[in-house]
Motif scaffolding. Structure first.
Motif, PDB file in Angstrom:
ATOM      1  N   GLU A 150       1.005  -1.424   0.045  1.00 51.41           N
ATOM      2  CA  GLU A 150      -0.215   0.140   0.148  1.00 51.41           C
ATOM      3  C   GLU A 150       0.861   1.299  -0.017  1.00 51.41           C
ATOM      4  O   GLU A 150       0.743   2.258  -0.814  1.00 51.41           O
ATOM      5  N   ARG A 151       1.861   1.229   0.799  1.00 52.97           N
ATOM      6  CA  ARG A 151       2.761   2.422   1.161  1.00 52.97           C
ATOM      7  C   ARG A 151       3.542   2.669  -0.226  1.00 52.97           C
ATOM      8  O   ARG A 151       3.658   3.761  -0.668  1.00 52.97           O
ATOM      9  N   MET A 152       4.149   1.574  -0.654  1.00 53.88           N
ATOM     10  CA  MET A 152       4.909   1.770  -2.087  1.00 53.88           C
ATOM     11  C   MET A 152       3.813   2.431  -3.154  1.00 53.88           C
ATOM     12  O   MET A 152       4.369   3.367  -3.854  1.00 53.88           O
ATOM     13  N   LEU A 153       2.833   2.005  -3.241  1.00 51.33           N
ATOM     14  CA  LEU A 153       1.862   2.328  -4.364  1.00 51.33           C
ATOM     15  C   LEU A 153       1.423   3.788  -4.021  1.00 51.33           C
ATOM     16  O   LEU A 153       1.486   4.604  -5.042  1.00 51.33           O
ATOM     17  N   ALA A 154       1.239   4.226  -2.545  1.00 50.44           N
ATOM     18  CA  ALA A 154       0.981   5.486  -2.534  1.00 50.44           C
ATOM     19  C   ALA A 154       2.214   6.582  -2.835  1.00 50.44           C
ATOM     20  O   ALA A 154       1.886   7.694  -3.543  1.00 50.44           O
ATOM     21  N   ASP A 155       3.136   6.127  -2.702  1.00 49.05           N
ATOM     22  CA  ASP A 155       4.356   6.810  -3.082  1.00 49.05           C
ATOM     23  C   ASP A 155       4.663   6.913  -4.551  1.00 49.05           C
ATOM     24  O   ASP A 155       4.862   8.104  -4.871  1.00 49.05           O
ATOM     25  N   VAL A 156       4.556   5.933  -5.015  1.00 47.29           N
ATOM     26  CA  VAL A 156       4.468   6.069  -6.540  1.00 47.29           C
ATOM     27  C   VAL A 156       3.631   6.689  -7.233  1.00 47.29           C
ATOM     28  O   VAL A 156       3.766   7.402  -8.030  1.00 47.29           O
ATOM     29  N   ALA A 157       2.253   6.551  -6.586  1.00 44.74           N
ATOM     30  CA  ALA A 157       1.340   7.468  -7.429  1.00 44.74           C
ATOM     31  C   ALA A 157       1.558   8.648  -7.233  1.00 44.74           C
ATOM     32  O   ALA A 157       1.350   9.805  -8.167  1.00 44.74           O
ATOM     33  N   ALA A 158       2.169   9.260  -6.079  1.00 43.02           N
ATOM     34  CA  ALA A 158       2.409  10.892  -5.695  1.00 43.02           C
ATOM     35  C   ALA A 158       3.411  11.245  -6.722  1.00 43.02           C
ATOM     36  O   ALA A 158       3.526  12.319  -7.086  1.00 43.02           O
ATOM     37  N   ALA A 164      -4.112   5.318  -8.240  1.00 40.25           N
ATOM     38  CA  ALA A 164      -3.700   4.043  -7.565  1.00 40.25           C
ATOM     39  C   ALA A 164      -4.963   3.717  -6.475  1.00 40.25           C
ATOM     40  O   ALA A 164      -5.172   4.981  -5.761  1.00 40.25           O
ATOM     41  N   GLY A 165      -5.682   2.684  -6.571  1.00 37.55           N
ATOM     42  CA  GLY A 165      -6.900   2.480  -5.632  1.00 37.55           C
ATOM     43  C   GLY A 165      -6.267   1.150  -4.887  1.00 37.55           C
ATOM     44  O   GLY A 165      -5.782   0.242  -5.359  1.00 37.55           O
ATOM     45  N   VAL A 166      -6.599   1.639  -3.475  1.00 35.95           N
ATOM     46  CA  VAL A 166      -6.212   0.381  -2.294  1.00 35.95           C
ATOM     47  C   VAL A 166      -7.813  -0.143  -2.025  1.00 35.95           C
ATOM     48  O   VAL A 166      -8.337   0.839  -1.388  1.00 35.95           O
ATOM     49  N   LEU A 167      -8.060  -1.371  -2.233  1.00 39.93           N
ATOM     50  CA  LEU A 167      -9.307  -1.766  -1.518  1.00 39.93           C
ATOM     51  C   LEU A 167      -9.044  -2.743  -0.636  1.00 39.93           C
ATOM     52  O   LEU A 167      -8.356  -3.860  -0.685  1.00 39.93           O
ATOM     53  N   ARG A 168      -9.552  -2.363   0.478  1.00 36.99           N
ATOM     54  CA  ARG A 168      -9.284  -3.198   1.861  1.00 36.99           C
ATOM     55  C   ARG A 168     -10.364  -4.295   2.104  1.00 36.99           C
ATOM     56  O   ARG A 168     -11.267  -3.782   2.612  1.00 36.99           O
TER      57      ARG A 168
END
Ligand SMILES: NC(=O)c1ccc[n+]([C@@H]2O[C@H](COP(=O)([O-])OP(=O)(O)OC[C@H]3O[C@@H](n4cnc5c(N)ncnc54)[C@H](O)[C@@H]3O)[C@@H](O)[C@H]2O)c1
Ligand SMILES: O=c1ccn([C@@H]2O[C@H](COP(=O)(O)OP(=O)(O)O[C@H]3O[C@H](CO)[C@H](O)[C@H](O)[C@H]3O)[C@@H](O)[C@H]2O)c(=O)[nH]1
Length: 337
Positions: A150-158, A164-168
């Protein structure tokens, strides 16, 4: 026109996603190493690339060949107790492999990416519904391996402008109402699957892991969400991104729980079989009650679940289990006669 990449598309949830997209006329390509998936769950006209999402060269070739600009990432390892016994497997397959996949997607210019995360990222205490802003304190390596992604994806999206969508997901259950796919693994550990197998005589009992929790009947409470409603949420999120919507993290659950005893009683009622139930100690890492606050999903995407009913979920899971018992035809199986 390119295809949508579905990693883990030969697995339980991914195969429902493939059918959901195909039913809507979308073109899909599946990347799956078949470690726990089954190619027979896929329609014959959906290309399947047998490979590892961590294999950058394989992913790059797939993205290029199929002109992919949207990726739905379901591939991963999912068993909480196994992650406690073998954490490095989880950091390799859920974290490192996802890192490589994301890198290949960015290099190729993928614009929209949806990641299958889990309620196991929360450190749940008490019985209140959990919102996306609740403390992140994964109690298992499984949850931690997902949170890192999740964190990698958030950083890369920024940094890269990726949507980037994260579905929990909370506890995913049930099967395609038309029984085209469902939960396939005979050694699954999920309660509803286990109870259906016990009803069919494929297990000699269901063990209740802990009857001394601070819940109304002493057994664990979970927010079971029908897999068809879950894949609908992905389709809505994709539409949100296509319309220019921002990156987002959303809980996927109905917002109400059912106990282990309730699941067992409903399975007995629906199957008409009074299978054996015994009590066992608590399972390490289990929380007493895990229920979603899913207001953000409902409000942002206008998600309107169609299968929010324990009997509907268990009923479809049971019918699917009957179908599995009778044999699963491959897409290329010759018609009888
Ligand atoms: N089932 C649940 O209740 C639940 C709850 C929360 C989150 N999730 C997440 O949803 C996703 C799908 O779970 P599922 O229940 O369908 O599990 P599953 O095991 O049925 O599906 C996973 C699929 O990914 C494939 N796969 C695994 N590692 C791979 C790799 N390195 N490269 C390519 N393919 C690989 C497997 O062969 C399988 O087809 C997972 O990411 C899981 O963490 C599931
Ligand atoms: O044979 C069984 C199996 C389960 N349970 C109980 O039933 C409940 C549900 O257990 P599951 O194994 O079906 O599901 P989990 O809640 O452990 O975990 C699931 O949901 C999590 C999120 O809430 C994670 O995403 C995880 O991947 C997914 O397996 C728990 O109270 C568990 O102790 C039993 O009593 N007996």
């Amino acid at each position: 026109m390119g295809r949508i990449l579905v990693t883990g598309g030969a697995g339980y949830i991914g195969s429902h996603m493939v059918l959901r997209l195909r039913d809507a006329g979308e073109a899909v390509v599946v990347l799956d190493d078949l470690s726990t998936g089954d190619a027979r769950l896929l329609p014959g006209d959906v290309p399947l690339i047998r490979g590892d999402v961590g294999d950058t060269a394989c992913v790059a070739a797939c993205l290029k060949e199929h002109d992919v600009s949207e990726a739905l990432h379901f591939a991963g390892s999912i068993i909480v107790p196994e992650s406690v016994a073998d954490p490095l497997k989880y950091y390799r397959n859920n974290t490192c492999a996802s890192r490589n996949l994301i890198e290949a997607c960015i290099a190729h210019g993928v614009e929209r990416f949806i990641f299958s995360s889990t309620a196991a990222v929360y450190g749940v205490e008490g019985d209140a519904p959990v919102s996306e802003d609740a403390p992140l304190a994964p109690p298992s390596p499984y949850g931690a391996s997902k949170l890192m992604t999740e964190r990698m994806l958030a950083d890369v999206a920024a940094s890269a402008g990726l949507r980037a969508g994260v579905l929990r997901y909370f506890n995913v259950a049930g099967a395609d109402p038309d029984l085209r796919t469902g939960h396939c693994k005979p050694d699954a550990t999920h309660l509803i699957k286990v109870a259906c197998q016990a009803a069919l005589g494929q297990r000699d009992r269901v063990e209740i892991f802990g009857a001394d929790y601070p819940t109304p009947d002493g057994t664990g409470v979970r927010d079971y969400v029908h897999v068809s409603d879950l894949v609908d949420a992905h389709a809505l999120l994709l539409d949100h991104f296509r319309a220019g919507g921002e990156s987002v993290t959303l809980n996927c659950g109905y917002g109400r729980g059912a106990s282990v005893r309730e699941v067992i009683a409903e399975t007995k009622r629906l199957s008409g079989i009074d299978f054996k139930v015994t009590q066992a100690p608590r399972r390490p890492g289990d929380a007493a009650s895990v229920v979603a606050d899913s207001r953000r999903l409902r409000e942002l995407l206008d998600w309107q679940p169609r299968h929010d009913d324990l009997a509907v979920m268990i009923g479809s899971a049971y019918r699917w289990e009957c179908r599995l018992r009778d044999g699963l035809p491959g897409p290329e199986a010759a018609p009888a006669g």
